[in-house]
Design a protein around this motif. Structure first.
Motif, short mmCIF file in Angstrom:
data_model
loop_
_atom_site.label_atom_id
_atom_site.label_comp_id
_atom_site.label_asym_id
_atom_site.label_seq_id
_atom_site.Cartn_x
_atom_site.Cartn_y
_atom_site.Cartn_z
N GLU A 1 0.84 -1.21 0.00
CA GLU A 1 0.00 0.00 0.00
C GLU A 1 0.87 1.25 0.00
O GLU A 1 0.58 2.22 -0.70
CB GLU A 1 -0.93 0.00 1.22
N THR A 2 1.95 1.19 0.80
CA THR A 2 2.86 2.34 0.86
C THR A 2 3.52 2.56 -0.49
O THR A 2 3.63 3.70 -0.96
CB THR A 2 3.92 2.12 1.96
N LYS A 3 3.95 1.47 -1.15
CA LYS A 3 4.56 1.59 -2.47
C LYS A 3 3.54 2.16 -3.46
O LYS A 3 3.87 3.03 -4.27
CB LYS A 3 5.06 0.23 -2.97
N GLU A 4 2.31 1.63 -3.41
CA GLU A 4 1.26 2.14 -4.30
C GLU A 4 0.98 3.61 -4.03
O GLU A 4 0.87 4.41 -4.97
CB GLU A 4 -0.03 1.32 -4.13
N GLU A 5 0.89 3.97 -2.75
CA GLU A 5 0.62 5.37 -2.38
C GLU A 5 1.79 6.26 -2.81
O GLU A 5 1.58 7.35 -3.35
CB GLU A 5 0.39 5.47 -0.87
N CYS A 6 3.01 5.78 -2.60
CA CYS A 6 4.19 6.55 -3.03
C CYS A 6 4.17 6.72 -4.55
O CYS A 6 4.46 7.80 -5.06
CB CYS A 6 5.48 5.87 -2.59
N GLY A 7 3.83 5.65 -5.26
CA GLY A 7 3.75 5.72 -6.72
C GLY A 7 2.67 6.70 -7.17
O GLY A 7 2.88 7.50 -8.09
N ARG A 8 1.50 6.63 -6.50
CA ARG A 8 0.40 7.55 -6.83
C ARG A 8 0.81 8.99 -6.56
O ARG A 8 0.60 9.87 -7.38
CB ARG A 8 -0.86 7.20 -6.01
N ILE A 9 1.45 9.21 -5.42
CA ILE A 9 1.90 10.57 -5.06
C ILE A 9 2.96 11.04 -6.05
O ILE A 9 2.92 12.20 -6.51
CB ILE A 9 2.43 10.60 -3.61
N ALA A 10 3.87 10.15 -6.44
CA ALA A 10 4.92 10.51 -7.40
C ALA A 10 4.31 10.86 -8.75
O ALA A 10 4.69 11.85 -9.39
CB ALA A 10 5.93 9.38 -7.54
N ARG A 11 3.31 10.02 -9.20
CA ARG A 11 2.64 10.31 -10.47
C ARG A 11 1.89 11.64 -10.40
O ARG A 11 1.96 12.45 -11.31
CB ARG A 11 1.68 9.17 -10.84
N GLN A 12 1.16 11.84 -9.31
CA GLN A 12 0.40 13.08 -9.13
C GLN A 12 1.35 14.29 -9.09
O GLN A 12 1.09 15.31 -9.72
CB GLN A 12 -0.42 13.01 -7.84
N SER A 13 2.46 14.12 -8.38
CA SER A 13 3.44 15.20 -8.30
C SER A 13 4.04 15.48 -9.67
O SER A 13 4.21 16.65 -10.05
CB SER A 13 4.54 14.80 -7.31
N ALA A 14 4.34 14.43 -10.43
CA ALA A 14 4.90 14.61 -11.78
C ALA A 14 3.88 15.31 -12.68
O ALA A 14 4.23 16.20 -13.46
CB ALA A 14 5.30 13.26 -12.37
N GLU A 15 2.60 14.91 -12.57
CA GLU A 15 1.55 15.55 -13.37
C GLU A 15 1.40 17.02 -13.00
O GLU A 15 1.29 17.88 -13.87
CB GLU A 15 0.22 14.82 -13.19
N GLU A 16 1.40 17.30 -11.70
CA GLU A 16 1.29 18.69 -11.24
C GLU A 16 2.49 19.51 -11.71
O GLU A 16 2.34 20.65 -12.14
CB GLU A 16 1.16 18.74 -9.72
N GLN A 17 3.68 18.91 -11.62
CA GLN A 17 4.89 19.61 -12.06
C GLN A 17 4.83 19.86 -13.57
O GLN A 17 5.14 20.96 -14.02
CB GLN A 17 6.12 18.78 -11.71
N ALA A 18 4.39 18.87 -14.34
CA ALA A 18 4.28 19.05 -15.78
C ALA A 18 3.25 20.13 -16.11
O ALA A 18 3.46 20.96 -17.00
CB ALA A 18 3.89 17.72 -16.45
#
Length: 197
Positions: free
Chosen positions: A40-57
């Protein structure tokens, strides 16, 4: 070993077995929970990383768009200023032309704007004081085919150059300022085409 000791030993042995089984089961559950939490932590970290990358883009895209818009605005403002400078320089060149050229232009303008009736022509004080001799006759000769005539008035108008035609109560402002202002859009288009086409 007495019967009591045997019973106690058996109870202790069963208790140890039960405790060991419960400890093993608890360890298995704890490992399962840790593994699930880790996933769950890996999935949450991945989701946060994807969301962060999308927001940054998205932020980068908006910043690029804003910078591009600002660049276009800056270029447009610079072009507008250049066009305005050219128009003002042209107006200044007309006002500062030689007397012969200046009053030749006045005759051409009178020929263009005079009405086929009797009227007066008024100048600014500076121009009235430097009128070439015989100008009134030249102006009337230029418009005689229309059936009108003009008399140079001693009255002046607060204009930068050019003249004002007066026909009774009607005045036609033919000052260079008024003429440049009335044709400002056309002049802007022509200068833009000349400079940037």
């Amino acid at each position: 070993m007495s019967g009591l000791d045997k019973i106690l030993a058996q109870i202790l042995s069963e208790a140890r077995s039960t405790a060991d089984a419960k400890i093993a089961s608890a360890q298995q559950q704890a490992e399962k929970i840790l593994k699930e939490n880790e996933e769950e932590t890996k999935e949450e970290c991945g989701r946060i990383a994807r969301q962060s990358a999308e927001e940054q883009a998205d932020r980068i895209a908006r910043a690029k768009s804003s910078a591009s818009l600002q660049k276009r605005k800056t270029i447009l403002a610079a072009k507008q200023q250049m066009i305005e400078d050219v128009i003002q320089k042209a107006r200044k060149a007309v006002l500062e032309s030689s007397e012969d050229e200046y009053f030749r232009r006045i005759r051409e303008m009178v020929e263009q704007y005079a009405l086929p009736q009797d009227g007066q022509i008024l100048f600014c004080l500076k121009d009235r004081d430097r009128l070439p001799s015989g100008l009134e006759a030249l102006l009337n000769q230029a418009i005689s085919a229309r059936g009108g005539s003009l008399k140079i008035s001693q009255e002046t108008r607060p204009i930068d150059g050019g003249f004002v035609l007066v026909y009774g109560e009607v005045e036609e402002n033919c000052s260079f300022e008024a003429l440049f202002e009335s044709r400002h859009d056309v002049l802007q288009d022509k200068v833009h085409e000349f400079l940037f086409a």
